[in-house]
Design an enzyme around this catalytic site. Structure first.
Site, PDB file in Angstrom:
ATOM      1  N   ASP A 394     104.601  26.572  29.858  1.00  0.00           N
ATOM      2  CA  ASP A 394     105.907  26.569  30.527  1.00  0.00           C
ATOM      3  C   ASP A 394     106.496  27.962  30.658  1.00  0.00           C
ATOM      4  O   ASP A 394     107.283  28.222  31.568  1.00  0.00           O
ATOM      5  CB  ASP A 394     106.883  25.581  29.876  1.00  0.00           C
ATOM      6  CG  ASP A 394     107.050  25.791  28.394  1.00  0.00           C
ATOM      7  OD1 ASP A 394     106.452  26.731  27.845  1.00  0.00           O
ATOM      8  OD2 ASP A 394     107.789  25.009  27.768  1.00  0.00           O
TER       9      ASP A 394
HETATM   10  C1  LAN Z   1     107.917  27.622  19.983  1.00  0.00           C
HETATM   11  C2  LAN Z   1     108.669  28.612  20.769  1.00  0.00           C
HETATM   12  C3  LAN Z   1     108.548  28.464  22.250  1.00  0.00           C
HETATM   13  C4  LAN Z   1     108.373  27.017  22.669  1.00  0.00           C
HETATM   14  C5  LAN Z   1     108.696  26.714  24.138  1.00  0.00           C
HETATM   15  C6  LAN Z   1     107.979  27.633  25.107  1.00  0.00           C
HETATM   16  C7  LAN Z   1     110.189  26.887  24.375  1.00  0.00           C
HETATM   17  C8  LAN Z   1     108.355  25.253  24.416  1.00  0.00           C
HETATM   18  O1  LAN Z   1     108.766  24.879  25.693  1.00  0.00           O
HETATM   19  C9  LAN Z   1     106.927  24.937  24.085  1.00  0.00           C
HETATM   20  C10 LAN Z   1     106.684  25.165  22.597  1.00  0.00           C
HETATM   21  C11 LAN Z   1     107.005  26.590  22.119  1.00  0.00           C
HETATM   22  C12 LAN Z   1     105.855  27.468  22.537  1.00  0.00           C
HETATM   23  C13 LAN Z   1     107.094  26.675  20.599  1.00  0.00           C
HETATM   24  C14 LAN Z   1     106.224  25.818  19.763  1.00  0.00           C
HETATM   25  C15 LAN Z   1     106.487  25.817  18.244  1.00  0.00           C
HETATM   26  C16 LAN Z   1     106.883  27.193  17.731  1.00  0.00           C
HETATM   27  C17 LAN Z   1     105.778  28.153  18.037  1.00  0.00           C
HETATM   28  C18 LAN Z   1     108.175  27.583  18.490  1.00  0.00           C
HETATM   29  C19 LAN Z   1     109.317  26.619  18.320  1.00  0.00           C
HETATM   30  C20 LAN Z   1     108.569  28.849  17.760  1.00  0.00           C
HETATM   31  C21 LAN Z   1     108.215  28.568  16.283  1.00  0.00           C
HETATM   32  C22 LAN Z   1     107.285  27.325  16.247  1.00  0.00           C
HETATM   33  C23 LAN Z   1     106.173  27.500  15.196  1.00  0.00           C
HETATM   34  C24 LAN Z   1     105.302  26.283  15.147  1.00  0.00           C
HETATM   35  C25 LAN Z   1     106.796  27.793  13.835  1.00  0.00           C
HETATM   36  C26 LAN Z   1     105.854  27.849  12.695  1.00  0.00           C
HETATM   37  C27 LAN Z   1     105.742  26.516  12.049  1.00  0.00           C
HETATM   38  C28 LAN Z   1     104.652  25.731  12.107  1.00  0.00           C
HETATM   39  C29 LAN Z   1     104.791  24.272  11.918  1.00  0.00           C
HETATM   40  C30 LAN Z   1     103.272  26.254  12.316  1.00  0.00           C
END
Ligand code: LAN
Length: 654
Positions: A394
């Site tokens: 996205d």
């Molecule tokens: C994110 C940040 C960006 C986010 C968007 C692009 C906004 C979304 O539309 C798709 C998913 C995504 C890429 C996403 C997935 C999960 C993340 C990476 C996070 C919320 C930022 C932190 C999180 C990550 C998993 C944190 C670490 C914890 C774990 C359970 C591994």
């Protein structure tokens, strides 16, 4: 003709938009992006502090003091720390880790706040009941015993990819967390015991440390940390693996550890040591610290880059962010909001943003991608910056939409072949179910979730198709359709399948559930935009039902508001006060659907203008980002951008 009252309201909105534009301009940084607070999760900072302590890197002032400020500020009335900054219950996982971190930062155990944390821990069990990641971190510090955790065998990295369970099939975030964990588990890396560790054993386990029968504690979990209980399947697998751990094959283990290390170093290299997220950024660096002299250079680079994850907030505290930043993502929404105002007076702002978007498109695939379970990257956009290097479906879609919108305004700066690459990349990411996941195609069945070891997070095992990612890609592809005639057929088919996926995900009440923000307003906003972009008409029953759902959730004050617990509970849970960002999403969705009840929209707009501050900003509100169902995360820029966007569309729609 407009009545005088309506005219007055229109002026209000114009004024609000003008002020909001000035505020948004002020917040753009010199590089053309918007950078906002991305804190929220409470398990990250104590992991960083633990690394600093175990690798003997004292945190210099004033940073140390600011971290302490942050950790105490997050303490709840009952003495505990939640999984995230606004959690409505305490967590053993984070309370234990934060307690340890504060002590490692030099805080006195007799401090009243620490005493209250200890009392809460004792009342809710002990760190024996912390969720698995908490136990894991404690193991590396000598504050829990490796015999008391479920095996994380590095040998899994030696399996053939065709094996149904192969780490390469996991969701990349999960894979990249369990990779350094496998190395640390396989080596049973533990910091050398010191005085503080001995004291902490006493404080955390109320003097019972030496009595614990570790191998019996694997499944122990406090109720507060048990969001996704370990399944029977998980326990059976764990039992088999535990037997192997009694006598692992030495040569196999050595080879497996070398393989893990190779992947860890690869991830460091292709992300410029940023790493995909905050957890593997810390854990990879922990690995290097335990490698001693051999890992010294890797450690140094990892430690330096970790500082990028720290964020000094405006209230005198330092937190750790959920990503190295949310810059690209925030910038794409700022651009779309400014464009919605139709003004040309902010072209200089848009031009800088355009350059940022151009300069952060990913131009290369990672080397030897397949052997490292990486999808293609060329043409994609990341969530933060090009240096981070992992493209996301996205983010690519929103980056592409902005690139297209701005290309026509300024002289074309992104070469057509690079834009075509991003279209091809989006096409290559589509799943057989018609949807798009986050970073990769889905690589295994949902049955994998039965092996989720985390306890506190839901849906982490594979990369699932999501309504948001799907909608964003459908919107982008709809823009691409006429621009790349040579791909038109493929694009057309992809859009149709995307639309079918979105339709199929609509809930009985007309809403869509969002996965990455709270929650139904967000999901429904995305879904409606995706469907409309693809050519679905406002009279379509799906759109009708969605609008009826949103309209039914408007509050007496004209706002919409969903509580953060909505994501965990998966049913609409009304927030306490009207929420500016959720109100904006609901309004944007209704307006995109050409919703006819103008009174609902007027009341929404009036709520937004009433809530605006004199400087054109909107005040902080409850966190609105989320991941893996349970953990909220801050998208601080949303409050400056979305209300402006909604007001601009509202003014235009009248
Ligand atoms: C994110 C940040 C960006 C986010 C968007 C692009 C906004 C979304 O539309 C798709 C998913 C995504 C890429 C996403 C997935 C999960 C993340 C990476 C996070 C919320 C930022 C932190 C999180 C990550 C998993 C944190 C670490 C914890 C774990 C359970 C591994």
């Amino acid at each position: 003709m407009q009545t005088p009252a309506v005219a007055a309201r229109s002026t209000d909105a114009s004024l609000a938009i003008a002020r909001a534009l000035a505020n948004v301009e002020k917040r753009q940084d010199v590089g053309g992006s918007w950078r906002g607070d991305y804190g929220g999760p409470m398990f990250l900072l104590p992991m960083f502090v633990a690394l600093a302590y175990s690798s003997k890197r004292p945190i210099p002032e004033p940073r140390r003091a600011r971290i302490i400020t942050y950790l105490y500020r997050a303490q709840r009335a009952d003495g505990s720390i939640g999984l995230h900054a606004e959690a409505t219950t305490g967590s053993m996982f984070t309370t234990s880790l934060v307690y340890v971190a504060l002590r490692m930062l030099g805080e006195n155990k007799d401090d009243d706040r620490l005493a209250r944390m200890r009392t809460w821990i004792a009342r809710n069990g002990s760190p024996l009941g912390a969720a698995s990641w908490g136990k894991f971190v404690l193991c590396t510090l000598g504050l829990y015993d490796w015999r008391g955790i479920h095996p994380t065998p590095p040998e899994s990295w030696l399996l053939p990819y065709s094996a149904p369970f192969h780490p390469g099939r996991l969701w990349c975030h999960c894979r990249q967390v369990y990779l350094p964990m496998a190395w640390l588990y396989g080596t049973r890396s533990t910091m050398r015991e010191d005085d503080l560790v001995r004291q902490l054993r006493d404080e955390l386990y109320c003097g019972q440390w030496h009595r614990v029968e570790w191998s019996r504690e694997k499944d122990t979990v406090s109720e507060v940390d048990d969001y996704r209980p370990l399944t029977r399947a998980f326990r059976s697998v764990s039992r088999v693996l535990s037997r192997y751990e009694n006598r692992p094959i030495k040569r196999l283990r050595a080879r497996a550890l070398a393989e893990c290390l190779r992947h860890i170093r690869y991830e460091d290299r292709v992300t410029n040591d940023i790493d995909i997220g905050p957890v593997n950024a810390v854990l990879n660096t922990v690995v290097h610290s335990f490698r001693g002299a051999e890992g010294a250079d890797d450690f140094e680079r990892g430690w330096t880059k970790l500082q990028d994850y720290l964020w000094d907030d405006e209230r005198g505290a330092t937190k750790m962010q959920g990503y190295n930043s949310s810059q690209l993502w925030d910038t794409t929404f700022a651009v779309q909001a400014i464009l919605a105002t139709r003004t040309r007076a902010y072209d200089h702002v848009l031009q800088r943003a355009h350059q940022f978007i151009r300069d952060n498109q990913i131009l290369e695939d990672v080397p030897d991608a397949g052997a490292h379970y990486r999808h293609a990257s060329r043409g994609g956009w990341p969530f933060s910056t090009r240096a981070h290097g992992w493209p996301i479906t996205d983010c690519t879609a929103e980056g592409f939409k902005c690139a297209i919108a701005l290309q026509s305004r300024f002289k074309a700066e992104i070469p057509a072949d690079l834009l075509r690459e991003s279209v091809s990349l989006m096409l290559s990411w589509q799943n057989p179910d018609g949807g798009w996941a986050t970073y990769e195609r889905t690589r295994a069945g949902a049955w994998m979730e039965a092996l989720n070891p985390s306890q506190v997070f839901g849906d982490i095992m594979i990369d699932y198709s999501h309504v948001e990612c799907t909608s964003a890609c459908v919107q982008a592809l709809s823009e691409a359709r006429s621009r790349f005639p040579e791909l038109a057929d493929k694009i057309e088919r992809a859009i149709d399948r995307g639309v079918a996926f979105i339709r199929q995900r609509q809930r009985a009440d007309g809403s869509w559930e969002g996965a990455w923000a709270v929650c139904f307003t967000y999901g429904t906003w995305f879904a409606i935009h995706g469907l409309m972009a693809a050519g679905v008409t406002p009279r379509d029953p799906a759109i009708d039902r969605a609008c009826a759902f949103l309209a039914s959730k408007q509050r007496a004050d004209g706002a919409w508001s969903e509580h953060g617990d909505t994501c965990k509970r998966r049913i609409w849970t009304e927030g306490e006060r009207g929420h500016v960002v959720q109100t904006s999403w609901a309004m944007l969705a209704l307006m995109r659907a050409e919703y006819k009840d103008s009174e609902i929209l007027r009341r929404g707009a009036s709520f937004l203008t009433r809530r605006q501050e004199a400087d054109g900003s909107w005040a902080r509100e409850p966190l609105v980002g989320v991941f893996n169902r349970t953990c909220l995360v801050d998208y601080d820029n949303y409050r400056h951008v979305f209300p402006m966007w909604a007001l601009a569309e509202w003014e235009r729609s009248r």
